[in-house]
Scaffold this motif. Structure first.
Motif, mmCIF file in Angstrom:
data_model
loop_
_atom_site.group_PDB
_atom_site.id
_atom_site.type_symbol
_atom_site.label_atom_id
_atom_site.label_comp_id
_atom_site.label_asym_id
_atom_site.label_seq_id
_atom_site.Cartn_x
_atom_site.Cartn_y
_atom_site.Cartn_z
ATOM 1 N N ARG A 104 -6.912 7.265 14.271
ATOM 2 C CA ARG A 104 -6.537 6.112 15.098
ATOM 3 C C ARG A 104 -7.245 4.828 14.656
ATOM 4 O O ARG A 104 -6.639 3.751 14.656
ATOM 5 N N THR A 105 -8.515 4.934 14.291
ATOM 6 C CA THR A 105 -9.236 3.736 13.856
ATOM 7 C C THR A 105 -8.568 3.106 12.638
ATOM 8 O O THR A 105 -8.360 1.887 12.584
ATOM 9 N N ASP A 106 -8.218 3.936 11.657
ATOM 10 C CA ASP A 106 -7.529 3.426 10.467
ATOM 11 C C ASP A 106 -6.176 2.825 10.844
ATOM 12 O O ASP A 106 -5.754 1.808 10.274
ATOM 13 N N ARG A 107 -5.474 3.476 11.788
ATOM 14 C CA ARG A 107 -4.141 2.989 12.171
ATOM 15 C C ARG A 107 -4.236 1.634 12.889
ATOM 16 O O ARG A 107 -3.410 0.737 12.647
ATOM 17 N N ALA A 111 8.397 -1.846 17.940
ATOM 18 C CA ALA A 111 7.616 -0.622 18.133
ATOM 19 C C ALA A 111 8.255 0.530 17.374
ATOM 20 O O ALA A 111 7.545 1.372 16.797
ATOM 21 N N ARG A 112 9.594 0.568 17.330
ATOM 22 C CA ARG A 112 10.278 1.646 16.613
ATOM 23 C C ARG A 112 9.987 1.558 15.114
ATOM 24 O O ARG A 112 9.739 2.579 14.467
ATOM 25 N N TRP A 113 10.048 0.346 14.565
ATOM 26 C CA TRP A 113 9.769 0.176 13.134
ATOM 27 C C TRP A 113 8.336 0.596 12.819
ATOM 28 O O TRP A 113 8.079 1.308 11.843
ATOM 29 N N LEU A 114 7.392 0.169 13.646
ATOM 30 C CA LEU A 114 5.987 0.505 13.420
ATOM 31 C C LEU A 114 5.744 2.005 13.575
ATOM 32 O O LEU A 114 4.962 2.597 12.826
ATOM 33 N N ALA A 115 6.444 2.622 14.533
ATOM 34 C CA ALA A 115 6.295 4.068 14.727
ATOM 35 C C ALA A 115 6.757 4.825 13.485
ATOM 36 O O ALA A 115 6.107 5.788 13.054
ATOM 37 N N SER A 131 4.721 8.261 17.455
ATOM 38 C CA SER A 131 5.747 7.929 18.454
ATOM 39 C C SER A 131 5.649 6.460 18.842
ATOM 40 O O SER A 131 4.615 5.806 18.657
ATOM 41 N N THR A 132 6.753 5.933 19.394
ATOM 42 C CA THR A 132 6.720 4.544 19.881
ATOM 43 C C THR A 132 5.712 4.408 21.014
ATOM 44 O O THR A 132 5.090 3.352 21.168
ATOM 45 N N ILE A 190 -1.179 -0.994 20.515
ATOM 46 C CA ILE A 190 -1.060 -2.445 20.683
ATOM 47 C C ILE A 190 -1.815 -2.890 21.929
ATOM 48 O O ILE A 190 -2.523 -3.918 21.914
ATOM 49 N N ALA A 191 -1.701 -2.125 23.011
ATOM 50 C CA ALA A 191 -2.422 -2.462 24.246
ATOM 51 C C ALA A 191 -3.932 -2.449 24.012
ATOM 52 O O ALA A 191 -4.665 -3.310 24.521
ATOM 53 N N ALA A 192 -4.420 -1.479 23.222
ATOM 54 C CA ALA A 192 -5.848 -1.395 22.922
ATOM 55 C C ALA A 192 -6.300 -2.605 22.096
ATOM 56 O O ALA A 192 -7.371 -3.177 22.337
#
Length: 230
Positions: A3-6, A24-28, A34-35, A42-44
């Protein structure tokens, strides 16, 4: 990808195409998650102060303000901890919250390995009270990061010189002085060497092998705290 790398890669992806949005779909699909995971990421990032917003509509998506984000930052662990220590001195001033926010943004754009090394080094810097502003010899300042044995010529409080080999383990600062925490081979014990009493320093090629805990210090634990990188 963890997650940190992402999170780091998400910001860089959005910076690369800014001001165009990414859905969100493209990034997923890009990060093979998952989206819902992208939305949480993004919220984080938003909660951490990264200027990302969502543009509505069929061609909308997430956008980052390129002008208010940093590109990859090539700071050493020592440079990062130095900035954290400088910002620590803002405590109690009107700029304390802004300093903490600036440090979070810096850590967010560091490569994960560099950020992890900075956290490890910060864990070896301990403060009593606000911490001091006295100078530290360059060889001593580099010793804990380099993890090499030092030969010191040291003057005690009576002014008596001694030469001893020590294994640097960390730093301790109080409101008036910096101390090098080290295993003293002469005394076969953990000792604190006041840096302004160190008369000469010779780095040796031998690596440090000992470990220690803040609890090993003869100081009430509630008075000692590690430098916090947030």
């Amino acid at each position: 990808m963890n997650r940190t790398d992402r999170l780091y890669a998400l910001v860089e992806e959005l910076r690369a195409v800014s001001p165009r949005p990414r859905s969100a779909r493209w990034l997923a699909a890009r990060f093979e998650v998952s989206t819902r995971t992208i939305e949480r990421d993004i919220a984080a990032l938003q909660a951490g102060g990264v200027p990302i917003w969502a543009e509505p509509g069929r061609t909308g998506g997430y956008v980052v303000d390129r002008a208010r984000t940093l590109p990859p930052v090539n700071l050493t662990a020592g440079e990062t901890v130095a900035m954290a220590l400088a910002l620590h001195r803002l405590g109690g001033t009107p700029f304390a919250a802004a300093g903490a926010s600036a440090l979070r943004k810096l850590l967010a754009v560091l490569p994960p390995a560099d950020a992890a090394e900075a956290h490890r080094l910060a864990g070896r810097v301990h403060l009593v009270g606000g911490g001091p502003a006295t100078p530290v010899p360059a060889a001593v300042a580099d010793a804990v990061t380099a993890r090499r044995v030092l030969r010191l010529r040291y003057a005690d409080r009576a002014g008596t010189d001694s030469v001893r080999e020590v294994e640097p383990l960390g730093y301790l600062g109080n409101p008036t002085h910096w101390y090098l925490l080290a295993w003293c081979r002469l005394r076969d014990a953990l000792r604190c060497f006041r840096t302004d009493r160190i008369l000469a320093v010779t780095p040796l090629p031998e690596p440090v092998t000992r470990r220690w805990r803040p609890a090993d210090l003869d100081i009430p634990t509630e008075r000692v705290r590690s430098l916090n990188l947030l």
